[in-house]
Write a protein that holds these residues in place. Structure first.
Motif, PDB file in Angstrom:
ATOM      1  N   SER A 178       0.835  -1.205   0.000  1.00  0.00           N
ATOM      2  CA  SER A 178       0.000   0.000   0.000  1.00  0.00           C
ATOM      3  C   SER A 178       0.869   1.253   0.000  1.00  0.00           C
ATOM      4  N   GLY A 179       1.926   1.229   0.815  1.00  0.00           N
ATOM      5  CA  GLY A 179       2.846   2.368   0.853  1.00  0.00           C
ATOM      6  C   GLY A 179       3.555   2.570  -0.466  1.00  0.00           C
ATOM      7  N   THR A 180       3.951   1.466  -1.095  1.00  0.00           N
ATOM      8  CA  THR A 180       4.628   1.548  -2.395  1.00  0.00           C
ATOM      9  C   THR A 180       3.726   2.159  -3.452  1.00  0.00           C
ATOM     10  N   ILE A 181       2.474   1.724  -3.467  1.00  0.00           N
ATOM     11  CA  ILE A 181       1.523   2.233  -4.455  1.00  0.00           C
ATOM     12  C   ILE A 181       1.147   3.686  -4.151  1.00  0.00           C
ATOM     13  N   ALA A 182       1.125   4.039  -2.857  1.00  0.00           N
ATOM     14  CA  ALA A 182       0.861   5.432  -2.482  1.00  0.00           C
ATOM     15  C   ALA A 182       1.983   6.341  -2.998  1.00  0.00           C
ATOM     16  N   ALA A 183       3.204   5.818  -3.050  1.00  0.00           N
ATOM     17  CA  ALA A 183       4.356   6.606  -3.503  1.00  0.00           C
ATOM     18  C   ALA A 183       4.233   6.994  -4.968  1.00  0.00           C
TER      19      ALA A 183
END
Length: 222
Positions: free
Chosen positions: A56-61
């Protein structure tokens, strides 16, 4: 139908980007419920947690999810989930519930509960704070805390601290690494690596205990 749901949940970390494109903002609700369910019900420990938050954090980036909304959702979900797990454990701490035909205690190996109990007694507040980083302990420690009538006030305090640390570590690690093109382009391989790192604390604890026992035996021989 049930098989499709299980497949969806078990692959949500590696297929998260595709699901976001397909279902949009509904995935915020799905992610919240996933982390909540994983921590609230000891029988759902197989659901992907660390890797889902990292993904989720990667995609938020790369701009497809809001990092601060994710932080709030995951933080709240894991606090509520662990608190419910504690409540279930506390509720089942009586002879009547142990005799129920479908009591959760019948599906949890006694050895697992014993390990979590020893872990809690030995490390106390540290166990509650950091157990979510150790596979199998993350769901059994809250349950055993309730089952052994551990102080709920202390449990809640260190549960919140652990939820904060856990969410920051996995979500913002994913967000930071998501800005690296290779990570974003090879999310599946990245998540495989992240899943393996989740076992590092358990491996470290095993090595530590082995060295400790070996040292005792050596001193005894001397």
């Amino acid at each position: 139908m049930m098989q499709n749901i299980l497949t969806f949940l078990k692959t949500i970390d590696t297929e998260l980007y595709r699901y976001i494109v397909e279902y949009g903002i509904v995935m915020y609700i799905v992610l919240f419920l996933l982390i909540y369910a994983k921590t609230a019900f000891i029988l759902l420990t197989f659901l992907p947690g660390d890797s889902t938050v990292f993904a989720s954090g990667t995609i938020a980036a790369i701009g497809h999810l809001n990092i601060w909304l994710l932080f709030l959702l995951f933080f709240i979900a894991t606090i509520i989930g662990d608190a419910q797990n504690y409540t279930i454990g506390n509720f089942l701490n009586n002879e009547k519930s142990k005799s129920w035909r479908f009591s959760p205690l019948r599906f949890i190996p006694e050895k697992t509960i014993l390990k979590a109990t020893n872990f809690l007694e030995r490390y106390g507040k540290i166990a509650i704070t950091f157990s979510r980083f150790v596979p199998l302990m993350r769901t059994t420690v809250p349950f055993v805390s309730g089952f052994t009538s551990y102080s709920f006030q202390n449990f809640l305090m260190y549960n919140c601290l652990g939820a904060l640390i856990w969410t920051i570590v996995w979500l913002f690690s994913g967000f930071a690494l998501g800005n690296i093109p290779w990570i974003a382009d090879n999310l599946f391989l990245s998540l495989m690596f992240i899943s393996l790192t989740a076992f590092i604390p358990a491996i470290g604890a095993f090595i530590f205990e082995y060295i400790k026992k070996y040292s005792k035996k050596t001193r005894h021989l001397l």
